[in-house]
Motif scaffolding. Sequence first.
Motif, mmCIF file in Angstrom:
data_model
loop_
_atom_site.group_PDB
_atom_site.id
_atom_site.type_symbol
_atom_site.label_atom_id
_atom_site.label_comp_id
_atom_site.label_asym_id
_atom_site.label_seq_id
_atom_site.Cartn_x
_atom_site.Cartn_y
_atom_site.Cartn_z
ATOM 1 N N VAL A 262 15.691 -19.994 104.105
ATOM 2 C CA VAL A 262 15.887 -18.587 103.752
ATOM 3 C C VAL A 262 14.641 -17.714 103.397
ATOM 4 C CG1 VAL A 262 16.627 -17.281 101.420
ATOM 5 C CG2 VAL A 262 18.036 -19.010 102.464
ATOM 6 N N THR A 263 14.451 -16.309 103.581
ATOM 7 C CA THR A 263 13.002 -15.772 103.371
ATOM 8 C C THR A 263 13.425 -14.604 102.443
ATOM 9 O OG1 THR A 263 13.315 -14.241 105.467
ATOM 10 C CG2 THR A 263 12.347 -16.343 105.555
ATOM 11 N N THR A 264 12.479 -13.997 101.813
ATOM 12 C CA THR A 264 12.390 -12.703 100.979
ATOM 13 C C THR A 264 11.550 -11.819 102.170
ATOM 14 O OG1 THR A 264 12.569 -13.462 98.986
ATOM 15 C CG2 THR A 264 11.803 -11.353 99.258
ATOM 16 N N VAL A 265 12.299 -10.737 102.735
ATOM 17 C CA VAL A 265 11.625 -9.837 103.476
ATOM 18 C C VAL A 265 11.361 -8.457 102.773
ATOM 19 C CG1 VAL A 265 11.679 -8.506 105.577
ATOM 20 C CG2 VAL A 265 12.258 -10.789 105.553
ATOM 21 N N LEU A 266 10.068 -7.770 102.906
ATOM 22 C CA LEU A 266 9.941 -6.657 102.291
ATOM 23 C C LEU A 266 10.067 -5.618 103.555
ATOM 24 C CD1 LEU A 266 9.371 -4.884 99.862
ATOM 25 C CD2 LEU A 266 6.975 -5.316 100.191
ATOM 26 N N TYR A 284 13.247 -17.319 114.830
ATOM 27 C CA TYR A 284 13.877 -15.996 115.391
ATOM 28 C C TYR A 284 15.505 -16.195 114.579
ATOM 29 C CZ TYR A 284 16.859 -18.921 118.748
ATOM 30 O OH TYR A 284 17.499 -20.077 119.191
ATOM 31 N N GLY A 285 16.308 -15.417 114.615
ATOM 32 C CA GLY A 285 17.779 -15.534 113.909
ATOM 33 C C GLY A 285 18.297 -14.324 114.112
ATOM 34 N N LYS A 286 19.549 -14.220 113.459
ATOM 35 C CA LYS A 286 20.411 -13.033 113.395
ATOM 36 C C LYS A 286 20.669 -13.008 111.868
ATOM 37 C CE LYS A 286 24.335 -11.182 115.768
ATOM 38 N NZ LYS A 286 25.015 -11.209 117.000
ATOM 39 N N ALA A 307 14.570 -8.072 100.295
ATOM 40 C CA ALA A 307 15.844 -8.527 100.335
ATOM 41 C C ALA A 307 15.788 -10.159 100.770
ATOM 42 C CB ALA A 307 16.707 -7.747 101.397
ATOM 43 N N VAL A 308 16.486 -11.023 100.229
ATOM 44 C CA VAL A 308 16.606 -12.078 100.666
ATOM 45 C C VAL A 308 17.553 -12.309 101.754
ATOM 46 C CG1 VAL A 308 17.461 -14.547 100.062
ATOM 47 C CG2 VAL A 308 16.319 -12.904 98.426
ATOM 48 N N LEU A 309 17.094 -13.014 103.069
ATOM 49 C CA LEU A 309 17.667 -13.000 104.320
ATOM 50 C C LEU A 309 18.056 -14.479 104.774
ATOM 51 C CD1 LEU A 309 16.016 -10.836 106.827
ATOM 52 C CD2 LEU A 309 16.724 -12.994 107.454
ATOM 53 N N SER A 310 19.325 -14.702 105.176
ATOM 54 C CA SER A 310 19.539 -16.098 105.854
ATOM 55 C C SER A 310 19.945 -15.757 107.309
ATOM 56 C CB SER A 310 20.656 -16.668 105.042
ATOM 57 O OG SER A 310 21.704 -16.178 105.378
ATOM 58 N N GLY A 311 19.902 -16.833 108.060
ATOM 59 C CA GLY A 311 20.227 -16.845 109.380
ATOM 60 C C GLY A 311 19.160 -17.212 110.327
#
Length: 478
Positions: A262-266, A284-286, A307-311
């Motif tokens: 899981v990453t936080t992306v700005l 990589y991912g979706k 935003a916290v992003l999973s995938g």
Amino acid sequence: KYLMVNMGVMATITQSIDAETGVRVAEAFGRQVRRGREEDEGEGEDGEEELSVLTEGYGWEEEDAASLLPRAPVVTIMGHVDHGKTSLLDAVRESSVATGEAGGITQHIGAYQVTHADRTITFIDTPGHAAFSEMRARGANVTDLVVLVVAADEGVKEQTIDSIRCAKQAHVPILLAVNKVDKPGADPSRVTQELMKYDVLLEEYGGDVLSAEVSAKKRLNLDGLLEKILLQAEILDLKANPNRSAVGAVVESRMEKGLGPVTTVLVQKGTLRVGDCIVAGAAYGKVRSLTDERGKRLETAGPSVPAVLSGWDGVPAAGDTLIVVESEMQARNVAEARRRLERERSGSATMGSMQAQVLSIFGTDGVKQRQEVTVVIKADVQGSAEAIATAVSAIHVEDDRAEVGVKVLSSGVGDVTQNDVALAGVSQATILAFNVAADMNAQEEARKTGVEIEYHTVIYDILDKLEAKVQEILSPTP
Ligand code: GDP
């Protein structure tokens, strides 16, 4: 960055530059340039020329000014240890939770947003100049403004000075927060006096640095600080195009049960959406889910929104650039190509060249062999570049069979560019980056060619490392 260092033009990614400048920059990076409206040249004498730089999908092409919309400022808090960076971040966050939408436990995700007077501010939640420099070294320039926290009872300290240097080097404006004004020994005016020595000149002294006197502990004047931040943001006129595929920076990464990496992306430009195919570093991912710091699900995240992003299939590193690509297949191809290159670099590339150098020292004719380690130096100021060049040139070891020295291929001022990497590549040189970053094209080129870029902030570290290297070449440890 290229503009600022090489051409003396002050511009951020989202600012417009004139066509001539654009062409020169693009050509300096080895890109082709296609001018729009070539056919009707001469019609609009003073009309703006549309410029499209044909880049390779990194989102660095010049944006059409009409597509740019205001975005929230992104703020990093820096200052000396114990001067109250964490307390200030917490105080600002809590005061906004108290007034803003209640409910949901706020999580530490690496960045958060607050709203003040109907306007939004994004705070990077990892204070300090180390994280800032680390992100920058990886190519992520996310911070629009630095809030420099100085305790009113202690004044300017070592890390205060480091923070000032980092901000100035990154051409990020500083806003002063004099903290702990509640303490008995507090002397805010001493702080402002001391800062003059470091070229941080407040408005009231004819400079352009805004300031606020606060107490994180007693929650004094936090609104005043937020107002100053918004004022500074207005001056900076921060804009981004929300209507394009997203480009962002990874702020934090972690593994989470049930979700995987899981990453936080700005998001820096464009809008990130659930379902987007993404690449960052070699991962990589979706996008499976997007959430805010309260765990609320988001459908989209626009410019300046964390935003916290999973995938993800792997774990990207903080500072990696996230881009959106057309398909999952393309995402996988890009990530796999990068992984291959990383493997080659860490495996055969470094070991292989080291062995080749060692072998070439010991000739068969019994004559003393001379071997050189070649370097390309890039530094923040001319003085440092020269000092490093002189110091490393003096490194020399020998025994009765061979001698090993250091050869400076070139030394210069400014961030590492694609040209530096190309130059280093030809001679199998290592790039020594002293207090500078590598721009996106340089990083990409380095990945492709396996050129090593070493980031340093201390000259002695450079010397130590090089000395160890030449010694290793002369007499390899078995
Ligand atoms: P950081 O190392 O810069 O993140 O500093 P911290 O936020 O951890 O604060 C260091 C110490 O200073 C803690 O004990 C805080 O409680 C205290 N502190 C922070 N802000 C204030 C303030 O405005 N007034 C007073 N009196 N103490 C403060």
